[in-house]
Scaffold this active site. Structure first.
Site, PDB file in Angstrom:
ATOM      1  N   LYS A   1      -1.721 -12.712   3.057  1.00 45.91           N
ATOM      2  CA  LYS A   1      -2.507 -11.867   2.154  1.00 45.91           C
ATOM      3  C   LYS A   1      -3.967 -12.240   2.346  1.00 45.91           C
ATOM      4  O   LYS A   1      -4.255 -13.230   3.020  1.00 45.91           O
ATOM      5  CB  LYS A   1      -2.083 -12.094   0.700  1.00 45.91           C
ATOM      6  CG  LYS A   1      -1.986 -13.576   0.301  1.00 45.91           C
ATOM      7  CD  LYS A   1      -1.522 -13.777  -1.123  1.00 45.91           C
ATOM      8  CE  LYS A   1      -0.055 -13.551  -1.322  1.00 45.91           C
ATOM      9  NZ  LYS A   1       0.285 -12.476  -2.223  1.00 45.91           N
ATOM     10  N   ARG A   2      -4.899 -11.474   1.789  1.00 43.46           N
ATOM     11  CA  ARG A   2      -6.313 -11.861   1.878  1.00 43.46           C
ATOM     12  C   ARG A   2      -6.489 -13.284   1.349  1.00 43.46           C
ATOM     13  O   ARG A   2      -5.780 -13.698   0.436  1.00 43.46           O
ATOM     14  CB  ARG A   2      -7.179 -10.916   1.020  1.00 43.46           C
ATOM     15  CG  ARG A   2      -7.415  -9.537   1.603  1.00 43.46           C
ATOM     16  CD  ARG A   2      -8.011  -9.545   2.980  1.00 43.46           C
ATOM     17  NE  ARG A   2      -9.324 -10.144   3.027  1.00 43.46           N
ATOM     18  CZ  ARG A   2     -10.481  -9.484   3.082  1.00 43.46           C
ATOM     19  NH1 ARG A   2     -10.498  -8.172   3.101  1.00 43.46           N
ATOM     20  NH2 ARG A   2     -11.617 -10.127   3.144  1.00 43.46           N
ATOM     21  N   HIS A  19      -7.937  -1.599 -10.598  1.00 45.71           N
ATOM     22  CA  HIS A  19      -7.219  -2.512  -9.699  1.00 45.71           C
ATOM     23  C   HIS A  19      -7.493  -3.976  -9.932  1.00 45.71           C
ATOM     24  O   HIS A  19      -6.874  -4.822  -9.285  1.00 45.71           O
ATOM     25  CB  HIS A  19      -7.572  -2.212  -8.242  1.00 45.71           C
ATOM     26  CG  HIS A  19      -6.784  -1.085  -7.667  1.00 45.71           C
ATOM     27  ND1 HIS A  19      -5.572  -1.273  -7.046  1.00 45.71           N
ATOM     28  CD2 HIS A  19      -7.020   0.237  -7.626  1.00 45.71           C
ATOM     29  CE1 HIS A  19      -5.102  -0.110  -6.647  1.00 45.71           C
ATOM     30  NE2 HIS A  19      -5.962   0.825  -6.983  1.00 45.71           N
ATOM     31  N   LYS A  50      -5.572 -16.504  -5.213  1.00 42.57           N
ATOM     32  CA  LYS A  50      -4.252 -16.384  -4.573  1.00 42.57           C
ATOM     33  C   LYS A  50      -3.671 -17.762  -4.209  1.00 42.57           C
ATOM     34  O   LYS A  50      -2.500 -17.884  -3.887  1.00 42.57           O
ATOM     35  CB  LYS A  50      -4.345 -15.491  -3.337  1.00 42.57           C
ATOM     36  CG  LYS A  50      -4.639 -14.014  -3.683  1.00 42.57           C
ATOM     37  CD  LYS A  50      -4.734 -13.163  -2.426  1.00 42.57           C
ATOM     38  CE  LYS A  50      -5.100 -11.719  -2.677  1.00 42.57           C
ATOM     39  NZ  LYS A  50      -3.928 -10.865  -3.037  1.00 42.57           N
ATOM     40  N   LYS A  73       7.224  -6.158  -0.623  1.00 42.56           N
ATOM     41  CA  LYS A  73       7.678  -6.016   0.770  1.00 42.56           C
ATOM     42  C   LYS A  73       8.658  -7.133   1.126  1.00 42.56           C
ATOM     43  O   LYS A  73       9.682  -6.897   1.777  1.00 42.56           O
ATOM     44  CB  LYS A  73       6.486  -6.061   1.730  1.00 42.56           C
ATOM     45  CG  LYS A  73       5.460  -4.966   1.523  1.00 42.56           C
ATOM     46  CD  LYS A  73       4.180  -5.257   2.323  1.00 42.56           C
ATOM     47  CE  LYS A  73       3.020  -4.440   1.813  1.00 42.56           C
ATOM     48  NZ  LYS A  73       1.714  -4.935   2.303  1.00 42.56           N
ATOM     49  N   THR A 103       1.476  -6.266  -3.790  1.00 37.55           N
ATOM     50  CA  THR A 103       2.466  -5.394  -3.161  1.00 37.55           C
ATOM     51  C   THR A 103       3.149  -6.159  -2.037  1.00 37.55           C
ATOM     52  O   THR A 103       4.268  -5.815  -1.651  1.00 37.55           O
ATOM     53  CB  THR A 103       1.823  -4.113  -2.595  1.00 37.55           C
ATOM     54  OG1 THR A 103       0.667  -4.469  -1.830  1.00 37.55           O
ATOM     55  CG2 THR A 103       1.433  -3.163  -3.709  1.00 37.55           C
TER      56      THR A 103
HETATM   57  C1  LIG Z   1       0.680  -5.403   1.640  1.00 35.93           C
HETATM   58  C2  LIG Z   1      -0.529  -5.865   2.328  1.00 35.93           C
HETATM   59  C3  LIG Z   1      -1.530  -6.540   1.621  1.00 35.93           C
HETATM   60  C4  LIG Z   1      -1.415  -6.855   0.151  1.00 35.93           C
HETATM   61  O1  LIG Z   1      -0.765  -8.096   0.001  1.00 35.93           O
HETATM   62  P1  LIG Z   1      -0.775  -8.884  -1.397  1.00 35.93           P
HETATM   63  O2  LIG Z   1       0.149 -10.012  -1.136  1.00 35.93           O
HETATM   64  O3  LIG Z   1      -0.269  -7.944  -2.429  1.00 35.93           O
HETATM   65  O4  LIG Z   1      -2.171  -9.317  -1.630  1.00 35.93           O
HETATM   66  C5  LIG Z   1      -2.639  -6.968   2.314  1.00 35.93           C
HETATM   67  N1  LIG Z   1      -2.778  -6.751   3.637  1.00 35.93           N
HETATM   68  C6  LIG Z   1      -1.825  -6.125   4.354  1.00 35.93           C
HETATM   69  C7  LIG Z   1      -2.035  -5.929   5.813  1.00 35.93           C
HETATM   70  C8  LIG Z   1      -0.678  -5.657   3.733  1.00 35.93           C
HETATM   71  O5  LIG Z   1       0.257  -5.012   4.453  1.00 35.93           O
END
Ligand SMILES: *Cc1c(COP(=O)(O)O)cnc(C)c1O
Length: 809
Positions: free
Chosen positions: A543-544, A355, A549, A655, A651
């Protein structure tokens, strides 16, 4: 019962009376949730048992997805959706005076994960069951999920996430299936009938008790199992009496140490503290999970050589890598296999997903710690290492250097990624670019040794949660336009593309977006008291929080826009709303400082009358799955701006795309594949490419200070970080951020990409002025998002890695 509204209403009220002694008028929203949840849980019981029976009778190969994280979120809405009962229940509750959304809000998020990796595991569970595969999850039932984030005076404050406080209607405790897990002790070795016997003595016992959660497939009646293990004391209090004086305190100490194993999720996916406890958690999961898998296999009464035909074990990153030596241990010590046979079975059963390429996240354990905590497992790792290095040397006697680079044990550390590659038959990356970097850079010698093991499986997201559940209006429009086949064949969303120039369709897409924006605006108003303009561009980064990022680049750009507005107060502007959501690991000071900066900028901007509605900045606290479901359908712009080469897949990007947001992003992770499908016209690319980033790391040539000196916009915002008056409180508040950029030469190329980022934002803003053109691009994004459904991803795992087919019940 759930297909007939009147029947549902009657049984619902009966349950309310018989379980809680309440009438519908007396019930609270919490009561309604609890009763509804348990009704569904009981309703699926038969299908659940039926599914398990079918798997057993048909002797189907079953996949077990081992993961330290399952970021599930809420289950009520999704379960109703998958069972096809959403409308009956919604209407039934309505007639009883309750609103389903309000009831859904009663469910705590199951936050058993940090971010993308844990959410992927949850999406995979949904796809496995919906596609009728025999695939189960194996994880830990953490008493506390990822911390709850509060923002106080702009700072992140962490509170424990006590998600089980009011019980969990979905889980089933299976005390009859508990398993003994052993730690510590000493290995005794002796010969018996010409065989070497290994016996561990003086070990500590812990019970692993499974809590099973049904994973309900869409429409099909398939119910798989997510098995979450909880640690419990295995000490017999009756024995304490004979053990004398100190035994009571020993008992308390022991109990405390057992409870801690499944107490909390580490709030970080890289660089762990509390290493020993983390190692204990990993072994606990692997040992309990494997013993339970073998018990199921034993019922088939087949020789162990057949294990790879009936069982696939997949490890989600290296966290569960101990399944490899643990399976070896069980096969050799308990099932009587020889080394070679056990090794053959193991390496045909286990597959591994990588990952991350970030070196700080590549797990290593000190040899002494592994040897003490898991003496027999350590012996096996040592033997694996010895044989592997011997094999390398035999191939090339002068390859001592190669051996030390590839060894499983090196410089007093066990390297889990090496163990995972050596002990498995498949190694996959999670997006095309990431897999190429894995093969040609980070794991190159392994790729050269085992090219056939490496493959790509680009991540995906379940369109059932992220489109159908999160954005019901858009789903309805899609079904009205192209029929409902896209639900089982998400690629069919492509048929939407022909509507991209259809004026009335465009308008409906934009209306739905506006409705979602209004809903989010009212959530924001309720939480923060701030009014946002639903006609402004909703530009979202959730995101985190991490350096790579680059939330920092985003907020610096917002500061620049603010400066522009102040300098040219009368200039026409497209109103913009920037929305952030992010948790930072509690010990990651730079990340926490960036959260504070976002909040400080938000404060200054939002209360400045001169800004006059042209700019709003929001930080929404406690980013989680349920919050993501509210935010993402309302986004116009998706910020996917990681330093190229750093984001394995992402991911979140998928979305947003599926919900019609346009991406501003770098060529990183799955953005590359999005761009391949969408082209330059339908997303906004900018910034360094991964080769350029790699070249800078290798050969140097970048000086952040030069950019700072040459670009007055950048100099100004950087200086504002450390001068009192402009945004902040006291000069040192953001010193850490300032230093990371200018003294430590901007590891993630924030300043390097800033100009391109600002320019791309300006271009994007111009496109937004043409709502028709924007809608058209939005439609193209939705149309191509089917490719990123985790159904497609899981189908590829199933055929290329696991060798499983759908099971008809
Ligand atoms: C999808 C998701 C992530 C991953 O987000 P990235 O933008 O790919 O880092 C992190 N936290 C939550 C709650 C998510 O639904």
């Amino acid at each position: 019962m759930f297909n007939n509204k009147e029947l549902f209403k009657t049984s619902f009220q009966e349950q309310l009376v018989s379980r809680l002694g309440k009438s519908i008028e007396e019930a609270t929203a919490g009561d309604i949730y609890k009763i509804l949840g348990s009704l569904i849980r009981e309703y699926v019981g038969r299908d659940w048992a039926e599914t398990n029976r079918a798997y057993k009778v048909q002797q189907e190969k079953q996949v077990y997805y081992f993961s330290m994280e399952f970021l599930i979120g809420r289950l009520l809405g999704n379960n109703l959706l998958n069972l096809g009962m959403l409308e009956t229940v919604r209407e039934g509750l309505e007639e009883l005076g309750w609103n389903l959304e309000e009831v859904e809000e009663q469910e705590p998020d199951a936050g058993l994960g940090n971010g993308g990796l844990g959410r992927l595991a949850a999406c995979f569970m949904d796809s496995l069951a919906s596609l009728q595969y025999a695939g189960h999850g194996c994880g830990i039932r953490y008493k506390y999920g990822l911390f709850e984030q509060k923002i106080i005076d702009g700072h992140q404050v962490e509170l424990p996430d006590d998600w089980l406080q009011k019980g969990n209607v979905w889980e089933e405790r299976r005390a009859d299936k508990k398993i003994e897990v052993r730690f510590w002790g000493h290995v005794k070795v002796w010969e018996e009938n010409g065989r070497t016997v290994f016996d561990t003595v003086d070990y500590e016992r812990v019970w692993a008790v499974p809590y099973d959660v049904p994973v309900i497939g869409y429409g099909a009646g398939h119910v798989n199992t997510l098995r979450l293990w909880s640690a419990e004391s295995a000490m017999d209090p009756a024995k304490m009496r004979v053990e004398g004086q100190n035994s009571y305190y020993k008992f308390l100490d022991y109990n405390r140490s057992v409870e801690s194993i499944s107490e909390f999720l580490y709030p970080d996916d890289s660089g762990y503290e509390g290493k020993l406890l983390r190692l204990k958690q990993q072994y606990f999961l692997c040992s309990a999970g494997l013993i339970s898998v073998l018990r199921t296999f034993d019922k088939l009464k087949l020789p162990y050589g057949k294990l790879p035909e009936k069982v696939a074990i997949h490890i989600n990153d290296t966290h569960p890598t101990l399944v490899i030596p643990e399976l070896m241990r069980l096969l050799i010590d308990e099932k009587g296999c020889g080394w070679d046979e056990a090794w053959d079975i193991t390496t045909r059963t286990v597959s591994y997903t990588n990952h991350t390429l970030l070196s700080e996240a590549l797990e290593k354990w000190p040899v002494g710690m592994v040897r003490e905590l898991l003496p027999r497992v350590y012996m096996i790792i040592e033997e694996i290492n010895k044989r592997f290095c011997g094999m390398l040397l035999k191939g090339d006697p002068h390859s001592q250097d190669l051996v030390s680079r590839m060894a499983v044990i090196e410089s007093g550390q066990v390297k889990m990624a090496h163990l995972a590659i050596v002990g498995s038959y498949s190694v996959n990356g999670v997006a095309g670019l990431h897999t190429e970097l894995l093969k040609n850079d980070v794991m190159k010698p392994f790729y050269e040794l085992y090219p056939e093991r490496f493959n790509n499986k680009t991540n995906g997201i379940t369109h059932r949660r992220w489109l159908m559940h999160a954005n019901p209006e858009l789903s309805r429009l899609i079904s009205e336009s192209i029929g409902t086949r896209w639900i089982s064949h998400p690629h069919q969303l492509l048929r939407l593309e022909r509507f991209k120039d259809d004026a009335s369709f465009r308008e409906r897409v934009m209306d739905i977006k506006r409705g979602n924006k209004l809903r989010l605006a009212s959530y924001i108003k309720q939480k923060q008291g701030i009014a946002v303009d639903p006609d402004s561009i909703f530009d979202v980064q959730v995101k985190r929080l991490h350096g790579y990022k680059r939330q920092l680049m985003n907020i610096l750009h917002v500061m620049f826009l603010y400066n522009e507005i102040k300098d040219h107060p009368s200039a026409e502007r497209v109103p913009r709303t920037f929305i952030f959501g992010a948790k930072a690991a509690p010990g990651y000071y730079l990340a926490k400082s960036i959260i504070k900066l976002i909040n400080v900028v938000a404060d200054a901007v939002n209360k400045d009358a001169q800004v006059n509605g042209k700019l709003k900045v929001l930080f929404l606290e406690n980013y989680s799955v349920s919050l993501a479901e509210k935010i993402i359908p309302a986004a116009n712009v998706s910020e996917q701006i990681s330093t190229a080469g750093k984001e394995a897949s992402g991911t979140g990007n998928m979305k947003f795309m599926m919900n019609g947001a346009l991406t501003i992003g770098t060529l990183d992770g799955a953005n590359v594949e999005m761009h391949d499908m969408l082209g330059d016209d339908n997303m906004f690319l900018f910034g360094l490419r991964s080769e350029e980033v790699l070249d800078y790391y290798r050969y140097g040539g970048y000086l952040a200070r030069d950019v700072y000196r040459q670009d007055s916009r950048i100099k100004r915002v950087m200086d504002q970080l450390v001068s009192s008056g402009s945004f902040c409180c006291h000069e040192q508040e953001f010193g850490l951020i300032y230093q990371s950029i200018l003294d430590h030469n901007d590891e993630f190329f924030v300043l390097r990409d800033f100009a391109a980022y600002a320019k791309t934002h300006a271009a994007m803003e111009r496109v937004y002025l043409d709502q028709g053109a924007w809608a058209s691009k939005s439609i193209v994004n939705i149309a191509h998002a089917g490719h990123f459904s985790s159904d497609c991803t899981i189908n590829r795992y199933a055929s290329d890695i696991w060798g499983i087919r759908p099971v008809t019940l």
